[in-house]
Design a protein around this motif. Structure first.
Motif, short mmCIF file in Angstrom:
data_model
loop_
_atom_site.label_atom_id
_atom_site.label_comp_id
_atom_site.label_asym_id
_atom_site.label_seq_id
_atom_site.Cartn_x
_atom_site.Cartn_y
_atom_site.Cartn_z
N VAL A 125 16.17 11.90 4.91
CA VAL A 125 15.21 10.98 5.51
C VAL A 125 13.82 11.59 5.43
CG1 VAL A 125 14.56 9.78 7.63
CG2 VAL A 125 16.98 10.15 7.12
N ILE A 126 12.85 10.79 5.03
CA ILE A 126 11.45 11.20 5.04
C ILE A 126 10.71 10.28 6.00
CG2 ILE A 126 9.31 11.35 3.71
CD1 ILE A 126 10.99 12.19 1.30
N ALA A 127 9.98 10.89 6.93
CA ALA A 127 9.25 10.12 7.94
C ALA A 127 7.97 9.54 7.36
CB ALA A 127 8.92 11.02 9.13
N LYS A 128 7.66 8.32 7.81
CA LYS A 128 6.38 7.69 7.48
C LYS A 128 5.50 7.81 8.72
CE LYS A 128 8.01 3.54 6.38
NZ LYS A 128 8.08 2.17 5.85
N PRO A 129 4.24 8.05 8.60
CA PRO A 129 3.56 8.26 7.32
C PRO A 129 3.86 9.64 6.76
CG PRO A 129 2.01 8.55 9.14
CD PRO A 129 3.32 8.12 9.74
N LEU B 167 14.09 4.56 -0.05
CA LEU B 167 14.37 3.24 0.49
C LEU B 167 13.88 3.08 1.93
CD1 LEU B 167 15.93 0.53 0.16
CD2 LEU B 167 18.00 1.78 0.83
N ASP B 168 12.97 2.13 2.13
CA ASP B 168 12.48 1.81 3.47
C ASP B 168 13.65 1.29 4.31
OD1 ASP B 168 10.85 1.21 5.65
OD2 ASP B 168 10.13 -0.67 4.78
N VAL B 169 13.70 1.70 5.57
CA VAL B 169 14.78 1.28 6.45
C VAL B 169 14.55 -0.12 6.98
CG1 VAL B 169 15.92 1.77 8.66
CG2 VAL B 169 15.41 3.64 7.09
N MET B 170 13.35 -0.40 7.45
CA MET B 170 13.07 -1.70 8.09
C MET B 170 12.28 -2.59 7.14
SD MET B 170 12.46 -0.67 12.10
CE MET B 170 10.72 -0.63 11.88
N MET B 171 12.98 -3.58 6.56
CA MET B 171 12.36 -4.57 5.69
C MET B 171 12.89 -5.94 6.08
SD MET B 171 12.60 -2.82 1.89
CE MET B 171 14.37 -2.57 1.93
N LEU C 140 0.83 -1.20 0.00
CA LEU C 140 0.00 0.00 0.00
C LEU C 140 0.86 1.25 0.00
CD1 LEU C 140 -2.76 1.35 0.03
CD2 LEU C 140 -2.75 1.13 2.52
N LEU C 141 1.91 1.27 0.81
CA LEU C 141 2.79 2.43 0.85
C LEU C 141 3.46 2.64 -0.51
CD1 LEU C 141 4.86 3.88 3.56
CD2 LEU C 141 5.99 3.48 1.38
N ARG C 142 3.92 1.55 -1.14
CA ARG C 142 4.53 1.68 -2.47
C ARG C 142 3.55 2.31 -3.46
NH1 ARG C 142 5.93 -3.71 -1.63
NH2 ARG C 142 4.50 -4.37 -3.29
#
Length: 125
Positions: free
Chosen positions: A103-107, A56-60, A16-18
């Motif tokens: 860095v961009i924070a989610k959400p 790039l997501d940090v936690m995968m 969903l985020l992608r």
């Protein structure tokens, strides 16, 4: 829109985020966006597509963001692609590295995402 169409690779294990990031960057900014669900897939796509930037997501699971970032830096075909981390973590102090643009924070705010990316990369709006 003026200037070249930017090509961005969005990497996150959350489908969903992608899709939200892809739709946001394509509809708001008119960029060309490809996606990857893992660090390994991201590295393969980056080698072939050589995008203008990687989010790039940090936690995968498996190969996490920092490991993927390190692999991209070691690879002559991808070492020059700027990377922006996407993370839900609050503490991002000390996250640096050649090619880490920020860095961009989610959400994130889908309507402001392209402006955030542009600001971090020094791209004109």
């Amino acid at each position: 829109m003026t200037g070249p169409v930017r090509r961005v690779l969005v990497v996150d294990d959350d489908e969903l985020l992608r899709e939200v990031a892809k739709a946001s960057l394509e509809l708001v900014a008119g960029w060309s966006v490809s996606t990857a669900a893992s660090g390994v897939e991201a590295h393969e796509k980056a080698r072939v597509e050589h995008p203008d930037a990687i989010m790039l997501d940090v936690m995968m699971p498996g190969q996490d963001g920092p490991s993927t970032f390190a692999a991209l830096r070691r690879d002559a075909a991808t070492h020059d692609i700027p990377v922006i981390y996407l993370t839900a973590k609050n503490n991002t102090l000390g996250w640096t590295g050649e090619g880490l643009a920020g860095v961009i924070a989610k959400p994130f705010d889908a309507m402001r995402l392209s402006a955030q990316v542009s600001a971090l990369l020094g791209w004109p709006d």
